[in-house]
Design an enzyme around this catalytic site. Structure first.
Site, short mmCIF file in Angstrom:
data_model
loop_
_atom_site.label_atom_id
_atom_site.label_comp_id
_atom_site.label_asym_id
_atom_site.label_seq_id
_atom_site.Cartn_x
_atom_site.Cartn_y
_atom_site.Cartn_z
N GLY A 45 91.97 75.68 35.75
CA GLY A 45 90.66 75.60 36.39
C GLY A 45 89.60 76.55 35.90
N PRO A 65 96.30 77.01 32.32
CA PRO A 65 94.95 76.86 31.79
C PRO A 65 94.89 75.83 30.65
CG PRO A 65 95.95 78.86 30.92
CD PRO A 65 96.96 78.25 31.85
N TYR A 70 80.57 62.73 33.09
CA TYR A 70 80.23 63.71 34.14
C TYR A 70 78.84 64.28 33.98
CZ TYR A 70 85.34 64.67 33.52
OH TYR A 70 86.70 64.61 33.35
N CYS A 79 77.23 50.90 22.32
CA CYS A 79 76.34 49.96 22.98
C CYS A 79 76.33 50.17 24.50
CB CYS A 79 76.83 48.57 22.60
SG CYS A 79 75.66 47.32 22.98
N TYR A 104 89.24 68.18 26.64
CA TYR A 104 88.87 66.87 27.22
C TYR A 104 87.85 66.16 26.31
CZ TYR A 104 91.16 69.27 31.04
OH TYR A 104 92.07 69.98 31.77
C1 LIG Z 1 97.64 70.27 37.72
C2 LIG Z 1 96.70 70.71 36.68
N1 LIG Z 1 96.96 71.86 36.04
C3 LIG Z 1 96.14 72.33 35.07
C4 LIG Z 1 95.00 71.64 34.71
C5 LIG Z 1 94.12 72.21 33.63
O1 LIG Z 1 92.89 72.54 34.14
P1 LIG Z 1 91.80 73.30 33.25
O2 LIG Z 1 91.68 72.54 31.98
O3 LIG Z 1 90.59 73.24 34.08
O4 LIG Z 1 92.30 74.69 33.04
C6 LIG Z 1 94.69 70.44 35.36
C7 LIG Z 1 93.45 69.71 34.99
O5 LIG Z 1 92.84 69.03 35.72
C8 LIG Z 1 95.57 69.96 36.36
O6 LIG Z 1 95.33 68.82 37.00
#
Ligand SMILES: Cc1ncc(COP(=O)(O)O)c(C=O)c1O
Length: 414
Positions: free
Chosen positions: A239, A274, A317, A343, A372
Site C-alpha cells: 500500500g 509492497p 483511474y 480507438c 501496474y
Molecule cells: C493483498 C495485497 N497485498 C499487496 C498488494 C500490493 O500493494 P502495493 O502495490 O500498493 O504495495 C496488493 C495490491 O493491491 C494486495 O491486494
C-alpha cells in the site's frame, strides 16, 4: 548515476541514454533501472533495523521474470495473487516457504495445486474459502498454513478503485467473523492459523491509515493471545504510495517506524507485501510522438505510440504520470494533450501538460511506470505487448522482446 536523470541534456537510465535504447529496441518500451529497484527494496528492508520481518514483494505490481529474479537475489520473498504467479515464482527460484498466496477469488483448481505445496501461508478471504482449503488439506492428509485476511474497515483515503479496507469493499473477513474463525481453526486439525493479515489499499500517501492498520493487527493479535491463540507473524500487506506528481508521500523509514512501533509490543515478526513502492519509480515507458495536431487555440494533441494498451492507469483511474521529452528542446513551453493511439477517447496519457516544444518523431518518457503498467498491458486493437529492457551496471538487455502477430495467433485457430 542511479535512476532517471538528465545527462548532457538527455534523459538517461542509470547513465545509459534512453535514445540509444529506443534506437535499438524500438518503442514503446519499458525501461527498468536495476539500481533503483535494488535501492527501493533495500530502503524498506533496512528500515526494520534488526526487527524480525520479511518483505514479500507483491508480484501483481510487475512480475517480469528478470525483475522477480533480481528481487529474489536481493533477498525478497513474494506475495502471489494466483496459482500462475506462484508457478512463476517457483520457476524464478522461490521456495514455497517464501510465498504467501493472497487473492479474493482463489478457484478450487488453484487451491488444489497450492495446498500441498506448503506455502508460508494461504491468506484466506472468507469462511467458504477456508472450508475449501480445509477439505483439500484433509483429503491430502496435510495441515494447511493459513492467515486470515481481515477487513478492518479502515479508510485508506486513496482512489476508490484501489481502496480495499472498507467494509463495503469485497476483500477480507469482517472483524467479528474473523475472531470466530480464528477460534474455530484451533479445533480443525487440517488447518494451522499462522497469521492475520490486512491490506487497506494501494497508493496510500499519508501515514495514518497504514499506522491504524498496524495498530489493528497488534490489538487483534493481543486479543487472540488472550484466547490462547498464538500467531507466528503479522502481515501488514502493501500500500505504500509513490510520489507520482512530486507531492509528499510517506518515506519508507517513516512507514516502517510506524509499523514497528505499533507491532513491537506483541513481539511478533512483521510481513509486508509492497509492490508499487518498490517497482513503480524504477521504470519509464519510452514512447515516440507519432503525430501532432491542433487541439484548441492554446494546445496541441501529441499522439504517442503508447497509450492505454501499454499503460492503462491514466485511462482506468485518471492516474497521473509525469511525462518528459527525452531530449528537451531549448524552446518555449507549449501546452500538450498527450494521447495514445487506441480507438477510445479515454486513451489520454497526460492532460494539459506544459512541455518544451515537441516535434513528430521525438521520444518522451512516461515516468514512474514500473508498477501496474506492463502488468496490465493488453492486446486491444491487436497492439503487441511492448518490449521491456533492464539497465544494469552500465549495460542493458531486453528482458522481454516485443510481441509479434505470430505470438498472438499462436494461441488461436480458425
Ligand atoms: C493483498 C495485497 N497485498 C499487496 C498488494 C500490493 O500493494 P502495493 O502495490 O500498493 O504495495 C496488493 C495490491 O493491491 C494486495 O491486494
Amino acid at each position: 548515476m542511479a535512476g532517471f536523470s538528465l545527462s548532457d541534456n538527455e534523459l538517461a537510465c542509470d547513465g545509459v541514454p534512453l535514445s540509444a535504447i529506443a534506437e535499438s529496441a524500438g518503442t514503446p518500451t519499458y525501461v527498468y533501472s536495476a539500481a533503483t529497484l535494488r535501492a527501493r527494496y533495500r530502503a524498506i528492508d533496512d528500515a526494520f533495523a534488526g526487527y524480525p520481518h520479511r518483505l514479500h514483494y507483491a508480484l501483481k505490481a510487475n512480475s517480469a521474470f528478470a525483475l522477480v529474479r533480481l528481487l529474489g537475489k536481493a533477498g525478497s520473498a513474494v506475495d502471489a495473487n494466483s496459482i500462475w504467479e506462484i508457478e512463476l515464482a517457483r520457476r524464478a527460484g522461490f521456495d514455497p516457504a517464501d510465498i504467501v498466496f493472497t487473492g479474493v477469488g482463489k478457484s478450487d483448481e488453484e487451491l488444489e495445486c497450492a495446498v500441498p505445496l506448503g506455502l508460508r501461508a494461504i491468506n484466506v478471504e472468507s469462511a467458504g474459502e477456508l472450508a475449501r482449503v480445509e477439505a483439500i488439506a484433509t483429503r491430502r492428509g496435510v495441515a494447511a498454513r493459513v492467515a486470515i485476511r481481515i477487513n478492518p474497515d479502515i479508510d485508506a483515503r486513496s482512489h476508490p478503485h484501489i481502496s480495499t479496507g472498507l467494509r463495503i469493499n469485497k476483500f477480507g473477513v469482517p472483524v467479528d467473523a474473523a475472531r470466530e474463525m480464528a477460534v474455530s481453526i484451533a479445533n480443525r486439525p487440517s488447518l494451522r492459523l499462522v497469521a492475520i493479515h490486512v491490506h487497506v489499499g494501494s497508493q496510500i500517501t499519508t501515514l495514518e491509515p497504514l499506522r491504524r492498520a498496524a495498530a489493528f493487527l497488534a490489538g487483534t493479535a493481543r486479543e487472540l493471545a488472550g484466547s490462547g491463540i498464538q500467531l507466528e507473524y503479522l502481515d501488514a500487506g502493501g500500500g505504500l504510495g509513490v510520489a507520482y506528481d512530486d507531492a509528499p508521500t510517506v518515506a519508507p523509514e517513516e512507514y516502517v517506524r510506524a509499523l514497528v512501533s505499533e507491532i513491537r509490543p506483541t513481539g511478533l515478526p512483521i510481513v509486508v507485501e509492497p509492490g508499487r513502492s518498490i517497482v513503480g519509480p524504477a521504470a519509464v515507458l519510452l514512447a515516440r510522438v507519432v503525430d501532432l495536431k491542433p487541439r484548441d487555440a492554446g494546445s496541441t494533441f501529441a499522439v504517442l505510440d503508447a497509450g492505454m494498451t501499454e499503460l492503462l492507469r491514466p485511462a482506468l483511474y485518471n492516474a497521473f504520470h509525469r511525462i518528459e521529452p527525452v531530449k528537451p528542446r531549448a524552446a518555449a513551453n507549449h501546452l500538450y494533450e498527450l494521447v495514445g493511439p487506441v480507438c477510445e477517447s479515454s486513451d489520454v496519457v497526460g492532460r494539459d501538460r506544459s512541455l518544451p516544444a515537441l516535434e513528430q518523431g521525438d521520444l518522451v518518457a512516461i515516468r514512474d511506470a514500473g508498477a501496474y503498467g506492463s502488468a496490465m498491458a493488453s492486446n486491444y486493437n491487436r497492439r503487441p505487448l511492448p518490449a521491456e529492457v533492464l539497465v544494469d551496471e552500465g549495460g542493458w538487455r531486453v528482458i522481454r522482446r516485443r510481441q509479434t502477430v505470430d505470438d498472438m495467433l499462436a494461441l488461436e485457430s480458425d
